[in-house]
Design a protein around this motif. Sequence first.
Motif, mmCIF file in Angstrom:
data_model
loop_
_atom_site.group_PDB
_atom_site.id
_atom_site.type_symbol
_atom_site.label_atom_id
_atom_site.label_comp_id
_atom_site.label_asym_id
_atom_site.label_seq_id
_atom_site.Cartn_x
_atom_site.Cartn_y
_atom_site.Cartn_z
ATOM 1 N N VAL A 1 -7.775 9.890 4.180
ATOM 2 C CA VAL A 1 -7.675 8.467 4.523
ATOM 3 C C VAL A 1 -9.071 7.980 4.912
ATOM 4 C CG1 VAL A 1 -6.569 6.789 6.066
ATOM 5 C CG2 VAL A 1 -5.359 8.909 5.450
ATOM 6 N N LEU B 1 0.833 4.368 -2.714
ATOM 7 C CA LEU B 1 0.748 5.805 -2.414
ATOM 8 C C LEU B 1 1.926 6.561 -3.028
ATOM 9 C CD1 LEU B 1 -0.308 5.607 1.354
ATOM 10 C CD2 LEU B 1 -1.685 6.588 -0.500
ATOM 11 N N ALA C 1 2.485 5.266 7.323
ATOM 12 C CA ALA C 1 2.815 5.071 5.902
ATOM 13 C C ALA C 1 2.237 6.183 5.026
ATOM 14 C CB ALA C 1 2.292 3.720 5.422
ATOM 15 N N THR C 2 1.058 6.691 5.382
ATOM 16 C CA THR C 2 0.433 7.774 4.606
ATOM 17 C C THR C 2 1.396 8.965 4.544
ATOM 18 O OG1 THR C 2 -1.650 7.124 5.670
ATOM 19 C CG2 THR C 2 -1.668 9.181 4.411
ATOM 20 N N THR D 1 -3.747 8.503 11.305
ATOM 21 C CA THR D 1 -3.566 7.483 10.264
ATOM 22 C C THR D 1 -2.347 6.656 10.595
ATOM 23 O OG1 THR D 1 -3.292 7.127 7.865
ATOM 24 C CG2 THR D 1 -2.141 9.017 8.796
ATOM 25 N N LYS E 1 -5.287 -7.051 6.346
ATOM 26 C CA LYS E 1 -6.338 -6.275 5.687
ATOM 27 C C LYS E 1 -7.543 -7.167 5.344
ATOM 28 C CE LYS E 1 -4.399 -2.210 5.656
ATOM 29 N NZ LYS E 1 -3.319 -2.362 6.635
ATOM 30 N N TYR F 1 -4.631 5.052 16.863
ATOM 31 C CA TYR F 1 -3.198 5.078 16.936
ATOM 32 C C TYR F 1 -2.819 5.770 18.229
ATOM 33 C CZ TYR F 1 -3.795 3.624 12.174
ATOM 34 O OH TYR F 1 -4.178 2.905 11.082
ATOM 35 N N GLY G 1 0.832 -1.204 0.000
ATOM 36 C CA GLY G 1 0.000 0.000 0.000
ATOM 37 C C GLY G 1 0.864 1.251 0.000
ATOM 38 N N THR G 2 2.000 1.179 0.660
ATOM 39 C CA THR G 2 2.917 2.327 0.702
ATOM 40 C C THR G 2 3.473 2.598 -0.694
ATOM 41 O OG1 THR G 2 3.531 1.565 2.904
ATOM 42 C CG2 THR G 2 4.922 3.265 1.930
ATOM 43 N N GLY H 1 1.208 -6.440 -0.247
ATOM 44 C CA GLY H 1 0.755 -6.055 -1.586
ATOM 45 C C GLY H 1 -0.062 -4.782 -1.546
ATOM 46 N N ALA I 1 -6.281 2.291 1.959
ATOM 47 C CA ALA I 1 -5.568 1.089 2.446
ATOM 48 C C ALA I 1 -6.486 0.202 3.282
ATOM 49 C CB ALA I 1 -4.348 1.501 3.257
ATOM 50 N N GLN I 2 -7.399 0.836 4.051
ATOM 51 C CA GLN I 2 -8.246 0.076 4.978
ATOM 52 C C GLN I 2 -9.682 -0.055 4.466
ATOM 53 O OE1 GLN I 2 -7.935 1.861 8.899
ATOM 54 N NE2 GLN I 2 -5.707 1.833 8.889
ATOM 55 N N SER J 1 -4.263 -1.293 0.349
ATOM 56 C CA SER J 1 -3.230 -2.179 0.896
ATOM 57 C C SER J 1 -3.791 -3.598 0.928
ATOM 58 C CB SER J 1 -2.847 -1.756 2.311
ATOM 59 O OG SER J 1 -2.078 -2.779 2.931
HETATM 60 C C1 LIG Z 1 -4.101 4.035 6.332
HETATM 61 C C2 LIG Z 1 -2.958 3.249 5.762
HETATM 62 N N1 LIG Z 1 -2.228 3.775 4.775
HETATM 63 C C3 LIG Z 1 -1.210 3.092 4.217
HETATM 64 C C4 LIG Z 1 -0.867 1.822 4.642
HETATM 65 C C5 LIG Z 1 0.304 1.129 4.038
HETATM 66 O O1 LIG Z 1 0.016 -0.106 3.478
HETATM 67 P P1 LIG Z 1 1.142 -1.248 3.449
HETATM 68 O O2 LIG Z 1 1.357 -1.731 4.845
HETATM 69 O O3 LIG Z 1 0.559 -2.296 2.554
HETATM 70 O O4 LIG Z 1 2.377 -0.638 2.876
HETATM 71 C C6 LIG Z 1 -1.608 1.236 5.660
HETATM 72 C C7 LIG Z 1 -1.278 -0.124 6.147
HETATM 73 O O5 LIG Z 1 -1.612 -0.536 7.217
HETATM 74 C C8 LIG Z 1 -2.681 1.956 6.254
HETATM 75 O O6 LIG Z 1 -3.410 1.439 7.240
#
Ligand SMILES: Cc1ncc(COP(=O)(O)O)c(C=O)c1O
Length: 369
Positions: free
Chosen positions: A138, A71, A95-96, A92, A192, A316, A67-68, A199, A166-167, A187
């Motif tokens: 998000v 983005l 990673a965002t 969030t 997930k 969080y 997911g990263t 992935g 992602a969620q 993500s």
């Molecule tokens: C809100 C959000 N953004 C981005 C990501 C990043 O996804 P990934 O872990 O697949 O890189 C996540 C992963 O948990 C997430 O919850």
Amino acid sequence: MNDVKVGGCDSAERIAISQVSVGEEERSAVLRVLDSGTLAKGEEGRLFEEEFASALGARHAVAVSSGTAALHLTLIAHGVGRGDEVITSPFTFQATINAILHVGAVPVFVDIDPATFNIVPSLVEDAVTSKTRALLPVHLFGHPCDLASLREIARARSIVLIEDAAQAIGASFNGEPIGRTGTACFSLYATKNITTGEGGMIVTDQKSVAESARMLRSHGARARDDFGAAGFNYRMSEVQAAIGRAQLRRLDSYTEARRRNARYLGEGLSSIETPAEMSWARHAYHHYCVRTGSQKERAKLQERLAAASVDTAIFYEKPAYAHEYLRASLGRSYALHETERACAELVALPVHPGLAKSDLDRIVAAANG
Ligand SMILES: Cc1ncc(COP(=O)(O)O)c(C=O)c1O
């Protein structure tokens, strides 16, 4: 479905906060790929993209390694770069924010709505400056943002809208699946709602964004020995894609099960605030986060649940802006009330499709004390 591990737990067993549900379909998909001799850049990836786009009613889907990565590539593909401001949520997964930093842009935070935990469009509007290049809302915990308002701001101010979904696979806004319109990043990480282990997927209605992302995920290659940019290796493997195809077939039943579990918890839980679902939203319940009145009340609730062998998790603990490494990049400090309150008061209870009625009853009984 009966080959999938979705059975409940007996009373002595721990109830996990998330549970991977894989079965015979995934097992035979993996073997099919191993037997094919093609482990990368093959048909499974192409078909997974096609089926993913079709499941959402979207035009293009580009499979990537996380997911990263989704983005990161999407920000580049939309032309977001050094010095640009990107308005996003401070509530969030980090990673965002990291994706914004990776392109040299500056995250600008606005506070969240206390009911949906998503950014408030009027605050987004106030935060737009001449340097704002993109909005990166998000869809937190699987509850969609107020997309109508955000789209209108993006249109009126000529800025890009990229959704961190992602969620939010399985969620919809006003009946429209998240990802059908615009550009959204999913993500497929192990916890997930559907997974490929690791992935991600970029879903977009813009051909140019899909083409850019496809080139950049594979070193910037346009053809063999023809490189158009300094790209990355952000590809998804064939094994992952094959697992994803099997998981995608269960998306609707998994989403329905999460929604059923959320309804059951909502009816049973007392004296804590259960998640809201706005009239325009279909919540995908990636997380089921309840609000306690304080950090102390939250700790007590977690203790009661732990005593009943029910796992909980905090999403969080801190606002994104409070992480020390970010301070220098922000150039200013933040203290956003609703975000800080959510960090102190929210706790996630299990809601995954593997829960049996007896598990849900145990959660409710322990939480109600
Ligand atoms: C809100 C959000 N953004 C981005 C990501 C990043 O996804 P990934 O872990 O697949 O890189 C996540 C992963 O948990 C997430 O919850």
